[in-house]
Design an enzyme around this catalytic site. Sequence first.
Site, PDB file in Angstrom:
ATOM      1  N   ASP A  34      30.585  44.203  38.481  1.00 52.18           N
ATOM      2  CA  ASP A  34      32.190  43.495  37.620  1.00 52.18           C
ATOM      3  C   ASP A  34      31.995  44.688  36.135  1.00 52.18           C
ATOM      4  OD1 ASP A  34      34.189  42.547  36.423  1.00 52.18           O
ATOM      5  OD2 ASP A  34      34.372  41.043  38.198  1.00 52.18           O
ATOM      6  N   TYR A  60      49.423  50.289  40.810  1.00 56.28           N
ATOM      7  CA  TYR A  60      48.871  49.443  41.992  1.00 56.28           C
ATOM      8  C   TYR A  60      49.156  49.563  43.000  1.00 56.28           C
ATOM      9  CZ  TYR A  60      47.804  44.626  42.575  1.00 56.28           C
ATOM     10  OH  TYR A  60      47.527  43.519  43.314  1.00 56.28           O
TER      11      TYR A  60
HETATM   12  P1  NAD Z   1      41.226  39.621  37.963  1.00 52.52           P
HETATM   13  O1  NAD Z   1      41.632  40.968  37.323  1.00 52.52           O
HETATM   14  O2  NAD Z   1      40.636  38.791  38.227  1.00 52.52           O
HETATM   15  O3  NAD Z   1      40.301  40.126  39.655  1.00 52.52           O
HETATM   16  C1  NAD Z   1      39.835  41.159  39.437  1.00 52.52           C
HETATM   17  C2  NAD Z   1      37.829  41.423  39.282  1.00 52.52           C
HETATM   18  O4  NAD Z   1      37.772  42.864  39.495  1.00 52.52           O
HETATM   19  C3  NAD Z   1      37.897  40.810  37.109  1.00 52.52           C
HETATM   20  O5  NAD Z   1      36.978  40.830  37.168  1.00 52.52           O
HETATM   21  C4  NAD Z   1      37.754  42.915  37.422  1.00 52.52           C
HETATM   22  O6  NAD Z   1      37.288  42.957  35.659  1.00 52.52           O
HETATM   23  C5  NAD Z   1      37.075  43.502  37.925  1.00 52.52           C
HETATM   24  N1  NAD Z   1      37.331  44.728  38.530  1.00 52.52           N
HETATM   25  C6  NAD Z   1      38.297  45.309  37.954  1.00 52.52           C
HETATM   26  N2  NAD Z   1      38.053  47.201  37.891  1.00 52.52           N
HETATM   27  C7  NAD Z   1      37.157  47.387  38.178  1.00 52.52           C
HETATM   28  C8  NAD Z   1      35.887  48.269  38.012  1.00 52.52           C
HETATM   29  N3  NAD Z   1      36.177  49.567  37.912  1.00 52.52           N
HETATM   30  N4  NAD Z   1      34.867  48.108  38.400  1.00 52.52           N
HETATM   31  C9  NAD Z   1      34.311  46.424  38.617  1.00 52.52           C
HETATM   32  N5  NAD Z   1      35.029  46.431  38.186  1.00 52.52           N
HETATM   33  C10 NAD Z   1      36.066  45.872  38.028  1.00 52.52           C
HETATM   34  O7  NAD Z   1      42.131  39.944  39.290  1.00 52.52           O
HETATM   35  P2  NAD Z   1      42.493  38.669  40.129  1.00 52.52           P
HETATM   36  O8  NAD Z   1      43.648  38.281  40.506  1.00 52.52           O
HETATM   37  O9  NAD Z   1      41.286  37.855  41.012  1.00 52.52           O
HETATM   38  O10 NAD Z   1      42.899  39.877  42.050  1.00 52.52           O
HETATM   39  C11 NAD Z   1      41.370  39.846  42.175  1.00 52.52           C
HETATM   40  C12 NAD Z   1      41.798  41.237  44.171  1.00 52.52           C
HETATM   41  O11 NAD Z   1      42.781  40.284  44.705  1.00 52.52           O
HETATM   42  C13 NAD Z   1      42.899  42.631  43.338  1.00 52.52           C
HETATM   43  O12 NAD Z   1      41.707  43.419  44.253  1.00 52.52           O
HETATM   44  C14 NAD Z   1      43.838  42.547  42.974  1.00 52.52           C
HETATM   45  O13 NAD Z   1      44.640  43.350  43.682  1.00 52.52           O
HETATM   46  C15 NAD Z   1      43.997  41.973  44.930  1.00 52.52           C
HETATM   47  N6  NAD Z   1      44.947  40.539  44.786  1.00 52.52           N
HETATM   48  C16 NAD Z   1      45.373  38.777  43.968  1.00 52.52           C
HETATM   49  C17 NAD Z   1      46.495  38.947  43.729  1.00 52.52           C
HETATM   50  C18 NAD Z   1      46.920  37.362  43.021  1.00 52.52           C
HETATM   51  O14 NAD Z   1      47.923  36.928  43.100  1.00 52.52           O
HETATM   52  N7  NAD Z   1      45.947  36.659  41.726  1.00 52.52           N
HETATM   53  C19 NAD Z   1      47.602  38.973  44.405  1.00 52.52           C
HETATM   54  C20 NAD Z   1      47.646  40.457  45.220  1.00 52.52           C
HETATM   55  C21 NAD Z   1      46.347  41.185  45.713  1.00 52.52           C
END
Ligand code: NAD
Length: 325
Positions: A41, A160
């Site tokens: 991360d 996105y």
């Molecule tokens: P979040 O932002 O809490 O988690 C994403 C993590 O990725 C973070 O810890 C961030 O620091 C890390 N990150 C981002 N870019 C990075 C990089 N270049 N290198 C290393 N780490 C990186 O978001 P979330 O809601 O937990 O989402 C997690 C995944 O699930 C994502 O891929 C998101 O698109 C997908 N998603 C989530 C939801 C939702 O409702 N929460 C819905 C659809 C899809």
Amino acid sequence: MKVAPRFGSGHRILVTGGAGFVPSHLVDALIARGCTVVAVDNFVTGSKENVAHLLDTPTFTLVEADISDGLPAHHPAFAERFDAILHMASPASPTDFEKLPVQILRVGSVATLHLLDRALNDGARFLMASTSEAYGDPKEHPQRETYWGNVNPIGIRSVYDEAKRFSEAATMAYHRSHGLDAAIVRIFNTYGPRMRPDDGRAIPTFIAQALRGTPLTVHGTGDQTRSICYVEDLVRGILLLLDSTETGPINCGTEHEMSMRQLAETIVSLCGSSSEVTYVTRTADDPEMRRPDLTLARKLLGYEPVVAPEDGLRRTIDYFRDRLG
Ligand code: NAD
């Protein structure tokens, strides 16, 4: 269909974005199964606090790196092969779309390609975290996996939506051309502990506003709908897909569809707050409705969400109450 656990003790799993909201819950579940987990991360939207309870666990390693710059191959945790790679990293909230557009495009394209190569090289199962945003502002309701979507390719959300669609295309190309063992999950709106109160998504925003006694800011008329999923249900669905041999894409979420107005009113009531619900300008291309068709998830994975919205919201409110004092 019953899916038997395929990954457990003795398996090495890489979780990108492992310190984020959803991924950190996945990490917990994998560690509880006995897997050895490497979380990578760059903390752009995640936080070390989300995995702080694991830092002394011998089967857990946290590596700080931006995976869009390539995998940190020099790090000892990357020397051995992985049995599975879960690509969860990506900023995911509407405010991130405006603040971090290029980072989002890169982690959903360049980083995906790096990870696909690594999975191919390791003979690992690759799981891509896609999104209901792949359907854009849908013209089909509920959304089935066969629906191609309605995405504005140059709008604010496109960084996105299109990055995730690219990642899906890349995953399918590696699966078809190289026989990569791959899976795609389309995640619908998920909430729970470890979300950031300021991350711009409706549920943490409304809860923080209700607990602080400030007005709740509903976008537009509040008639637009979402189907909300407690993180525990989502994690179970993702693990079922990981354990299976299915490729998907497969929707994961719930059918608890409600309008944003209903959601705001429910949160005010569950918080015992006196905040009023107000209406502000709606963001561009905000989808009108969202509900997954879960037929495939039920049939192929035996998936069934079980947490009622009031129950999940109460647990999330308790988490925020502790933090917001
Ligand atoms: P979040 O932002 O809490 O988690 C994403 C993590 O990725 C973070 O810890 C961030 O620091 C890390 N990150 C981002 N870019 C990075 C990089 N270049 N290198 C290393 N780490 C990186 O978001 P979330 O809601 O937990 O989402 C997690 C995944 O699930 C994502 O891929 C998101 O698109 C997908 N998603 C989530 C939801 C939702 O409702 N929460 C819905 C659809 C899809």
